[in-house]
Scaffold this motif. Structure first.
Motif, short mmCIF file in Angstrom:
data_model
loop_
_atom_site.label_atom_id
_atom_site.label_comp_id
_atom_site.label_asym_id
_atom_site.label_seq_id
_atom_site.Cartn_x
_atom_site.Cartn_y
_atom_site.Cartn_z
N GLU A 127 4.21 22.48 25.53
CA GLU A 127 4.89 21.25 25.96
C GLU A 127 5.71 20.63 24.84
OE1 GLU A 127 1.57 21.68 26.09
OE2 GLU A 127 0.45 19.85 25.60
N TYR A 128 5.47 21.08 23.59
CA TYR A 128 6.25 20.52 22.50
C TYR A 128 7.49 21.35 22.16
CZ TYR A 128 2.61 17.12 21.68
OH TYR A 128 1.75 16.09 21.83
N SER A 129 7.72 22.40 22.94
CA SER A 129 8.84 23.29 22.60
C SER A 129 10.17 22.54 22.66
CB SER A 129 8.85 24.49 23.54
OG SER A 129 9.09 24.05 24.85
N VAL A 130 10.26 21.54 23.54
CA VAL A 130 11.50 20.75 23.63
C VAL A 130 11.70 19.95 22.35
CG1 VAL A 130 12.70 18.98 24.91
CG2 VAL A 130 11.27 20.60 26.12
N VAL A 131 10.60 19.36 21.87
CA VAL A 131 10.67 18.59 20.63
C VAL A 131 11.15 19.49 19.50
CG1 VAL A 131 9.34 17.25 18.98
CG2 VAL A 131 8.81 17.11 21.41
N LEU A 132 10.62 20.72 19.50
CA LEU A 132 10.98 21.66 18.45
C LEU A 132 12.45 22.05 18.55
CD1 LEU A 132 9.14 22.70 16.29
CD2 LEU A 132 8.96 24.84 17.54
N ALA A 133 12.93 22.23 19.78
CA ALA A 133 14.34 22.56 19.97
C ALA A 133 15.21 21.43 19.44
CB ALA A 133 14.63 22.82 21.44
N GLY A 134 14.79 20.19 19.71
CA GLY A 134 15.52 19.04 19.20
C GLY A 134 15.48 19.01 17.68
N LEU A 135 14.30 19.33 17.14
CA LEU A 135 14.11 19.33 15.69
C LEU A 135 15.07 20.31 15.02
CD1 LEU A 135 12.14 18.17 13.52
CD2 LEU A 135 10.94 20.33 13.67
N ARG A 136 15.28 21.46 15.68
CA ARG A 136 16.16 22.48 15.12
C ARG A 136 17.59 21.93 14.98
NH1 ARG A 136 15.12 26.77 18.90
NH2 ARG A 136 13.00 26.57 18.16
N GLN A 137 18.06 21.24 16.03
CA GLN A 137 19.39 20.62 15.96
C GLN A 137 19.42 19.59 14.84
OE1 GLN A 137 21.62 21.50 18.27
NE2 GLN A 137 20.44 22.29 19.97
N PHE A 138 18.35 18.81 14.78
CA PHE A 138 18.26 17.73 13.81
C PHE A 138 18.37 18.29 12.38
CE2 PHE A 138 15.58 15.23 10.96
CZ PHE A 138 16.16 13.98 11.10
N ILE A 139 17.64 19.39 12.12
CA ILE A 139 17.65 19.97 10.77
C ILE A 139 19.03 20.49 10.42
CG2 ILE A 139 16.75 21.84 9.35
CD1 ILE A 139 14.11 21.53 10.80
N SER A 140 19.67 21.20 11.38
CA SER A 140 21.02 21.73 11.09
C SER A 140 21.97 20.59 10.75
CB SER A 140 21.57 22.48 12.29
OG SER A 140 20.64 23.38 12.78
N GLY A 141 21.91 19.53 11.56
CA GLY A 141 22.81 18.40 11.34
C GLY A 141 22.54 17.74 10.00
N MET A 142 21.24 17.53 9.70
CA MET A 142 20.86 16.87 8.45
C MET A 142 21.32 17.69 7.25
SD MET A 142 20.01 14.05 8.58
CE MET A 142 19.41 12.73 7.68
N MET A 143 21.14 19.03 7.36
CA MET A 143 21.58 19.91 6.26
C MET A 143 23.06 19.73 6.00
SD MET A 143 19.56 23.43 6.80
CE MET A 143 20.88 24.55 6.54
N LEU A 144 23.83 19.72 7.09
CA LEU A 144 25.28 19.57 6.96
C LEU A 144 25.62 18.25 6.27
CD1 LEU A 144 28.02 20.75 7.65
CD2 LEU A 144 27.90 19.65 9.84
N ILE A 145 24.98 17.17 6.72
CA ILE A 145 25.28 15.85 6.16
C ILE A 145 24.92 15.80 4.67
CG2 ILE A 145 24.65 13.42 6.23
CD1 ILE A 145 24.30 13.74 9.24
N LEU A 146 23.72 16.32 4.35
CA LEU A 146 23.26 16.23 2.96
C LEU A 146 24.12 17.07 2.03
CD1 LEU A 146 19.40 16.21 3.48
CD2 LEU A 146 20.91 14.31 2.90
N VAL A 147 24.47 18.28 2.49
CA VAL A 147 25.32 19.12 1.65
C VAL A 147 26.67 18.44 1.40
CG1 VAL A 147 26.66 21.25 1.63
CG2 VAL A 147 24.25 21.32 2.13
#
Lengths: 329, 284
Positions: free
Chosen positions: A265-285
């Motif tokens: 049931e948390y797979s959706v949260v994880l999918a969201g987390l994946r987007q979040f990490i990619s976006g955060m990486m881009l912003i931080l870099v």
């Protein structure tokens, strides 16, 4: 064994994105075109390969190699058309036009059912040398094939970047008007490089079809364009090695989250987390390393002709070198 | 006839959605891709207030517009202002990254289900014996007209509005003349995000609420703004109506699924004939 298949799957996917990033680096990085249409040529390459090779009622049933060559040619012709129309435009206007073309291609692929089988697409597509390699090892072989092609892409792009053409492309990126004033044809060069880069992307389209073994319009959303650009920005715009590393880092981070054991049931949260990490990486870099993980480097002219060995230049070595390399940047 | 009405409604929502985007482009000089996700935030905020906290719809709408506006300003302060000096390309990619961050967070919270506000379908208004539009649709049109008039008033009559126009033309010159560009750009972000939130709510009212709303709309918003000419507010309004109308009227001839493709074809055609958009938006 299973973990090996999984890792080679990641390598194959990472390699596919790395090839896309290298191809994008040729026109987006070195030439500085704001091209947001990469997924369009990707889709055209993938679809034309599928339609050329699949059996009779839907496709032409040609051999695989003919399909690959045909898809590169078709992508090239289409990008010639798109480039001919849109390359007269500047920055944001070019960006939205290429974006628009990519969206139109996806919408056409989803609706012209007689040609592309609509939103269902095709599945169970053949992979190269499938009959010679047992199923379990196939992914291993395929990732090797991807890496080999990636190496060819990389060497080609590197040679291009170091050639006079590459310097000329950077000159256009840095200052179009000055480059034009020394008698260079801007539009023709842009068109050439644009078509070249799109042909490369079209070829990667074939690999994507082999990797997924299905094809459907929803595989070609603008998210792919953004992922490839993100990879390029992460690694460092204008740098081929950066493009490769950026793509692998991005895919690795996205896929690594699949290892985290969570209830379903948390797979959706994880999918969201994946987007979040990619976006955060881009912003931080972008915030802390605006040049990307590896900054753009290129051989300066005086190094290429070994001026400092002959020491024709009258200034002291250090000063002359600095001045020349500043000029090259 | 009903297609024309649909077109006008789509156009009205597009006006609200694109004015904010256009204002940011004009003052900050970059395409704020995350603007699409502000629509998403606005729509889900309204859902939160309306369906989870059981507020009346009007109150939910006001609260969520204010919340989206404040959030938009905060996000801009945290993410965009520090990298302003690094150039428009960095800003553009930061906004793409921010879109992913917002999309990821919203997805993690709400999940993939498609939702609606659960508003009861309102009665149709009869004009000349034929039912042409519902009260809901009339409400959408009136709201966007009100927004356009208020914005026009602010821009032409108030001191801040004039300051905004000066800043959009030439930021440095405006600053020299004593216009507080920091304060003004805060207002721009507030208004822009608030309008985005409002557009998201109206969009979800006339259709359903799903995760892809932001990504879909940003493409059309960019088309509208490009057709309207760079950062030209009145051109943008005109372009929004044109694109909205042609998207919906075209469904008479071509399949509905080609609706968005029509918008893009218009963009390409306009750029071929007039590389700077419909109205003179000023060169780079």
């Amino acid at each position: 064994m299973e973990i090996l298949v999984f890792i080679s799957g990641i390598i194959a996917l990472g390699g596919i994105y790395a090839m896309l990033a290298v191809a994008l680096n040729v026109n987006g990085g070195i030439l500085g075109l704001w091209d947001l249409g990469i997924v369009g040529y990707f889709a055209v390459g993938a679809y034309s390969y599928t339609l050329l090779t699949i059996e009779a009622p839907e496709g032409l049933g040609l051999p695989m190699i003919a399909g690959v060559i045909g898809s590169v040619i078709i992508t090239g012709l289409l990008s010639l058309f798109i480039g001919y129309i849109s390359l007269r435009l500047q920055s944001e206007y070019l960006l939205i036009t290429t974006f628009a073309f990519a969206e139109i291609i996806r919408i056409v692929a989803g609706n012209e059912e007689w040609l592309t089988n609509g939103n269902i697409g095709f599945f169970g597509l053949d992979k190269p040398f499938q009959e010679f390699i047992p199923g379990a090892n196939y992914m291993l072989f395929f990732s090797g094939l991807v890496l080999l092609t990636l190496a060819i892409f990389y060497i080609f792009a590197q040679r291009l970047a170091d050639s006079p053409m590459g310097r000329y492309m950077r000159a256009i990126r840095e200052n179009e008007i000055v480059t034009q004033s020394i008698g260079k044809k801007i539009y023709t060069t842009k068109l050439k490089v644009f078509v070249l880069s799109s042909c490369m992307v079209g070829l990667v389209g074939c690999f994507y079809v082999w990797y997924m073994s299905i094809i459907a319009p929803n595989m070609f959303t603008s998210a792919i364009t953004f992922t490839v650009w993100t990879a390029l920005v992460l690694g460092g715009i204008g740098n081929n090695r950066g493009a490769v590393i950026g793509a692998f880092v991005l895919i690795l981070v996205q896929e690594a989250t699949r290892f985290i054991p969570v209830p379903a049931e948390y797979s959706v949260v994880l999918a969201g987390l994946r987007q979040f990490i990619s976006g955060m990486m881009l912003i931080l870099v972008l915030r802390f390393l605006p040049q990307g993980l590896i900054a753009e480097k290129f051989k300066s002219v005086e190094k290429l002709f070994k001026f400092h060995d002959n020491s024709i230049i009258l200034e002291p070595k250090g000063v002359g070198k600095n001045a020349a390399s500043q000029g090259a940047e | 006839m009903e297609y024309v009405i649909y077109g006008i409604i789509t156009g009205c929502i597009l006006i609200i959605a694109s004015i904010g985007f256009s204002m940011v482009w004009k003052t900050e000089n970059f395409l704020n891709i995350a603007h699409g996700q502000m629509l998403l935030i606005g729509a889900y905020m309204a859902y939160l207030f309306k369906s989870v906290l059981n507020f009346p719809f009007a109150l939910a709408m006001i609260f969520s517009v204010i919340a989206t506006a404040v959030l938009g300003l905060l996000l801009a302060k945290v993410f965009y202002f520090p990298v302003r000096k690094s150039g428009i390309l960095v800003l553009l990619f930061t906004s793409i990254g921010l879109s992913w961050v917002i999309y990821g967070i919203v997805q993690a919270i709400v999940g993939p289900q498609i939702r609606t506000f659960g508003l009861e379908t309102s009665n149709m208004i009869e004009v000349f014996g034929s039912q042409i539009l519902s009260y809901q649709e009339l409400f959408i049109i009136l709201i966007s007209l009100a927004c356009v008039f208020v914005l026009h008033f602010i821009l032409t009559k108030t001191k801040n509005g004039k300051g905004f126009r000066a800043m959009a033309e030439n930021r440095d010159l405006a600053q020299i003349r004593g216009i507080n560009s920091k304060k003004l750009s805060n207002y721009v972000w507030l208004i822009s995000s608030g309008l985005a939130g409002l557009a998201g709510i109206l969009l979800a009212m006339s259709g359903t609420l799903n995760m892809e709303l932001g990504w879909h709309q940003i493409l059309i918003i960019m088309s509208v703004v490009i057709v309207g000419g760079m950062g030209n507010l009145y051109g943008t309004m005109l372009a929004a109506l044109i694109i909205g109308l042609s998207m919906d009227v075209s469904t008479i001839i071509v399949p509905t699924s080609y609706r968005t493709a029509i918008a893009f074809i218009i963009v390409i055609l306009v750029l071929l004939i007039r590389p700077q958009g419909l109205s003179k938006g000023g060169a780079h």
